[in-house]
Scaffold this active site. Structure first.
Site, short mmCIF file in Angstrom:
data_model
loop_
_atom_site.label_atom_id
_atom_site.label_comp_id
_atom_site.label_asym_id
_atom_site.label_seq_id
_atom_site.Cartn_x
_atom_site.Cartn_y
_atom_site.Cartn_z
N ASP A 32 0.82 -1.21 0.00
CA ASP A 32 0.00 0.00 0.00
C ASP A 32 0.86 1.26 0.00
O ASP A 32 1.35 1.69 1.05
CB ASP A 32 -0.91 -0.02 1.25
CG ASP A 32 -1.83 1.19 1.30
OD1 ASP A 32 -2.44 1.42 2.37
OD2 ASP A 32 -1.94 1.91 0.29
N ASP A 217 -1.56 5.55 -5.19
CA ASP A 217 -1.94 4.69 -4.08
C ASP A 217 -2.27 3.27 -4.54
O ASP A 217 -3.40 2.99 -4.95
CB ASP A 217 -3.14 5.31 -3.37
CG ASP A 217 -3.56 4.51 -2.14
OD1 ASP A 217 -4.56 4.89 -1.49
OD2 ASP A 217 -2.89 3.50 -1.84
N1 LIG Z 1 -5.89 1.76 1.23
C1 LIG Z 1 -5.60 0.94 2.39
C2 LIG Z 1 -6.51 -0.22 2.50
C3 LIG Z 1 -6.16 -1.42 1.94
C4 LIG Z 1 -7.01 -2.51 2.09
C5 LIG Z 1 -8.19 -2.31 2.79
C6 LIG Z 1 -9.07 -3.45 3.00
C7 LIG Z 1 -10.24 -3.44 3.70
C8 LIG Z 1 -10.69 -4.74 3.64
C9 LIG Z 1 -9.77 -5.47 2.92
O1 LIG Z 1 -8.77 -4.66 2.50
N2 LIG Z 1 -8.54 -1.14 3.29
C10 LIG Z 1 -7.71 -0.10 3.14
#
Ligand SMILES: NCc1ccc(-c2ccco2)nc1
Length: 328
Positions: A32, A217
């Site tokens: 990320d 991102d």
């Molecule tokens: N942009 C950061 C991020 C990455 C993944 C997730 C996420 C939530 C449920 C599964 O994955 N949420 C936020």
């Protein structure tokens, strides 16, 4: 040194997962570039939260060291989040190794992370100033690895419904066409951030988007842009509607989607291919499709995986710059 790992899309390209090794344990993680915590599913979680996941067991790592009194707590733009305790261990990503990397062992994670059983945590690759560990903020893997990398870079090669890669310390010129175009990034908010004050749709005239910024991102599925871009783009798509029930703009799956051209840092134009903006059918009939380009309010746009599917991206932590080129 350098390291390369495969970036494998989940069903529907919702996120891209890559393996890392922590103290001898392999975990498939969501890389990320929009956050700065390396946190993992762990045996410290309630059993119900651990179900279906790879769970790091610190008692099984001979190199793990707890950081007494340290904790983390992070929440993301989509409302998800995690919190827990902190230690250090050896982290190896495709050969790039940091011997004392802060790893954040979740003791609680939000429901959407629990149900996303392919992902066992996040590798934050934004600037360390965003790291949430208290009382002593910790550094990202990239910050810690940089001094030993052949080049102070990492690259993202994310593909639509295909396996790509993340690479540390090297720019593989076989992965993109033409030459890389560079811009400085604004690190003030801790993101890989640049201005984006112009855009055009297909072969149309450039349209102004004054005062707008964007971040690169990899941890966001879609491309989130402001109203000027959304209206400018979808006014060129027959049958596009803002579908409140579905939660965003939809259009007939048969629609011919134009490319979206966005200015990056006032230095170059990035092309997001129309085909990559057709994200997915909204139901089994396959008649109506959900756009990969969706609205966000304010002037900080989030260029997520939809943009990466059309562009190979280099993140240079040595001189705080970012480059793009069309995928090879
Ligand atoms: N942009 C950061 C991020 C990455 C993944 C997730 C996420 C939530 C449920 C599964 O994955 N949420 C936020």
């Amino acid at each position: 040194g350098k390291g390369t790992v495969a970036a494998t899309p989940e069903q529907g390209d919702v996120e891209y997962l890559a393996p890392i090794n922590i103290g001898g344990q392999t975990m498939n993680m969501d890389f990320d570039s929009g956050s700065s915590d390396l946190w993992i599913f762990s045996t410290k979680l309630p059993a119900a939260s651990q179900t279906g996941h790879q769970n790091f067991d610190s008692t099984k790592s001979t190199s793990f060291k707890a950081i007494t009194g340290a904790s983390f707590s992070i929440s993301y733009g989509d409302g998800s989040g995690a919190a827990g305790m902190v230690g250090t261990d050896t982290v190896n990503i495709g050969g790039a190794t940091v011997t004392s990397q802060a790893i954040e062992l979740a003791t609680t994670v939000s429901a959407s992370f629990v149900s996303d059983t392919n992902s066992n945590g996040l590798v934050g690759l934004a600037y360390s100033k965003l790291n949430t560990v208290k009382p002593t903020q910790q550094k990202t893997f990239f910050d810690n690895a940089m001094p030993s990398l052949a080049q102070p870079v990492f690259t993202a090669d994310l593909r639509k419904a295909a396996v790509g890669s993340y690479e540390f310390g090297n720019i593989d010129s076989t992965k993109f066409n033409g030459s890389l175009q560079w811009t400085a990034v604004n690190t003030t908010q801790g993101f890989w951030q640049f201005s984006s004050t112009k855009f055009s749709v297909g072969t149309g005239a450039a349209m102004a988007n004054p005062g707008n910024q964007a971040i690169a991102d990899t941890g966001t599925t879609l491309m989130l842009a402001n109203a000027a871009v959304i209206n400018g783009y979808y006014s060129q798509v027959q049958g596009a509607v803002n579908n409140a029930t579905v939660g965003g703009v939809t259009f007939p799956c048969a629609a011919k989607l134009p490319d979206l051209n966005v200015d990056v840092g006032g230095n170059f134009n990035a092309v997001v291919r129309g085909d990559d903006i057709n994200f997915a059918p909204v139901d089994a009939t396959g008649q109506t499709c959900f756009g990969g380009l969706q609205a966000i309010s304010g002037n900080l746009q989030i260029f997520g995986d939809i943009m990466f599917k059309s562009n190979f991206v280099v993140f240079n932590g040595g001189n705080n710059s970012l480059a793009m080129a069309p995928h090879g």
